[in-house]
Design a protein around this motif. Structure first.
Motif, PDB file in Angstrom:
ATOM      1  N   HIS A  99      74.313  20.703  19.826  1.00 56.20           N
ATOM      2  CA  HIS A  99      74.148  19.277  20.144  1.00 56.20           C
ATOM      3  C   HIS A  99      73.541  18.529  18.952  1.00 56.20           C
ATOM      4  O   HIS A  99      74.104  17.537  18.467  1.00 56.20           O
ATOM      5  N   GLU A 156      75.775   9.869  20.498  1.00 54.94           N
ATOM      6  CA  GLU A 156      75.767  10.893  21.546  1.00 54.94           C
ATOM      7  C   GLU A 156      77.174  11.459  21.778  1.00 54.94           C
ATOM      8  O   GLU A 156      77.329  12.606  22.192  1.00 54.94           O
ATOM      9  N   HIS A 181      74.948  15.577  16.156  1.00 52.80           N
ATOM     10  CA  HIS A 181      74.307  14.346  15.669  1.00 52.80           C
ATOM     11  C   HIS A 181      74.224  14.399  14.142  1.00 52.80           C
ATOM     12  O   HIS A 181      74.523  13.423  13.452  1.00 52.80           O
TER      13      HIS A 181
HETATM   14 ZN    ZN Z   1      71.660  13.645  21.770  1.00 48.71          ZN
END
Ligand code: ZN
Length: 505
Positions: free
Chosen positions: A269, A299, A273
């Motif tokens: 995750h 996101e 980013h």
């Molecule tokens: Zn995030």
């Protein structure tokens, strides 16, 4: 004449890059605070950060800077709205106008209340007592209303607050997208809940040595394209990603020896980013053309790599042999199918950050609806805990027995972050829509992932999203790249396809 404007534009860029330098220095201090700072050093660190915040604010409200932006906005340089110069001027002016509109006394009161609010929230949460936090919530709501009025808005006060996180987005648009999503998601989650097929999740709760988790996580992050020459991974209680310079992106994760998914998917995750940050044009660092569009688009990148790639069967076709090598005891006798099903466990729960791909957006929807009602005065702060419980029963079919696991669950409201929550769901919607388009244009992504080829997808994201900086709004870009406005349909197609197969629904 136009030469004068060009010189003025250079001055404005220089001014903005200097402000960005202060932001970077402040980010470095904050990164250090969360990764290394000894507790006794935190007081002086807070003073340093406050001092820097004051310096940044001064740069932003500088009168000459404002005059230059106003002149440039009317100049020939801004005629073509898609030109780099026009984008830089438009975005900087927008940010500056907002800072100017807020009275100093309100800015200070918001900052003070955020500190007090977070303190009260922590105590209230520890003691499981919403009543202890309620006065601060009321105060925060009152200040956020004042903020919205000072900034101005198109349809509703929420629009003004949303703009800090999702520029140019409208509350009504998000409301529509999430309502459509809810109508289809609630029955899907209910059908999954009623299915007799269940993954063996205990296989993820065996001992996974931290050193191997770290090695495996870094290996996967590098394989999908996170550049360790221009970034690093460290350990913090709450994972995050921050950029300290054009070639310096920091991500963090946390390791649980007895639970595999937290660190691994957390790393994917944050790497997602980070790869967005690493894909922004480095030469434009400090200018809007070198910055991410919005939290929602940010996101979308993290969610894509974490869920659409990292929790796919094809991803694990490639990585599972390596996982078995790293964790020979924990995964002894565990088949690829069982492992894949386990990392895709769907289970309505009370806690947002532990939620799976399917139920996550229902957690967000609840917060989004409640915070609008709180700001509109339809819901009194005193009734927020009960309203929270009602919505959880209605949307997720779970009761919320305590305040700590209910209305006091998230830090956002105590920190004054009203308007932040929907960006999580926008991220999921954008991720699915972009991913579907990438699949159309690149062909068999699954076959590529199964061979360990992630570069084509990353290159596609670089070309279509990253390299544009803030040249387009989130809504413009999604139409430009996918030919359609934001929709709940790609995400629903993904969820139905994947969980339909796994759960037989
Ligand atoms: Zn995030």
């Amino acid at each position: 004449m136009s030469q004068n404007f060009e010189r003025l534009f250079d001055d404005v860029c220089h001014h903005a890059r200097r402000a960005a330098m202060l932001t970077s220095i402040s980010a470095l201090l904050e990164w250090d605070e969360r990764v290394y700072l000894p507790a006794a050093g935190s007081e002086y660190r807070a003073e340093e950060c406050t001092y820097l915040a004051g310096m940044m604010h001064e740069r932003w409200i500088d009168a000459k800077f404002g005059d230059s932006l106003a002149a440039l906005a009317e100049s020939p340089l801004a005629v073509d709205p898609a030109s780099d110069a026009a984008v830089v001027v438009r975005r900087l002016k927008h940010q500056r106008d907002k800072k100017i509109k807020l009275p100093q006394s309100l800015v200070e009161e918001l900052a003070r209340t955020a500190v007090l609010g977070q303190h009260a929230w922590q105590e209230a949460r520890k003691q499981n007592n919403f009543g202890m936090f309620r006065p601060l919530l009321e105060k925060t709501i009152d200040l956020k209303k004042q903020q919205a009025e000072a900034l101005g808005y198109a349809d509703c006060p929420y629009d003004a607050l949303l703009d800090d996180f999702e520029p140019d987005e409208r509350t009504a648009n998000i409301r529509r997208a999430l309502r459509d999503l809810r109508e289809q998601l609630v029955p899907l989650v209910a059908a999954i809940g009623a299915s007799a097929k269940r993954p063996k999740t205990e296989i993820l709760k065996r001992p996974f040595p931290v050193a191997q988790q770290e090695a495996f996580g870094k290996l996967a992050a590098a394989a999908i394209g996170f550049d360790f020459e221009a970034g690093r991974v460290d350990v913090t209680a709450h994972p995050f990603c921050t950029t300290l310079g054009p070639r310096d992106c920091r991500i963090t994760t946390r390791y649980h020896e007895d639970f595999f998914p937290a660190a691994f998917f957390g790393t994917l995750h944050e790497a997602g980013h980070g790869m967005y940050e690493q894909g922004l044009p480095a030469e434009n660092y400090g200018l809007p053309t070198g910055e991410a569009i919005s939290l929602g688009v940010h996101e979308s990148q993290s969610r894509m790599w974490e869920n659409l790639v990292g929790r796919s069967k094809s991803f694990w076709k490639f990585f599972y042999p390596e996982a078995k090598k790293q964790f020979p005891q924990a995964l002894d006798g565990v088949s690829l199918d069982d492992f894949y099903f386990a990392v895709n466990d769907v289970r309505p729960s009370l806690v947002r950050i532990e939620a799976d791909e399917a139920t996550y957006n229902l957690h967000i929807l609840i917060r989004f609806e409640l915070e609008q009602d709180l700001l509109d005065g339809k819901l009194a702060a005193a009734d927020a805990a009960e309203a929270w419980r009602d919505r959880y029963r209605q949307y997720l079919g779970v009761g919320s027995p305590t305040d700590a696991d209910g209305v006091l669950q998230d830090v956002h409201w105590s920190a004054g972050l009203f308007g932040y929550f929907p960006t999580y769901s926008l991220g999921n919607l954008y991720a699915a829509q972009y991913f579907e388009q990438a699949r159309k244009e690149l062909g068999d992504l699954d076959a590529m992932f199964a061979r360990g080829e992630f570069r084509p997808l990353l290159d596609w994201l670089r070309a279509n999203i990253h390299r544009h900086g803030q040249c387009y709004t989130a809504a413009e870009l999604v139409e430009r790249v996918t030919g359609k406005p934001l929709s709940h349909e790609p995400l629903m197609r993904h969820l139905r396809g994947k969980f339909g197969e796994l759960y037989g629904v």
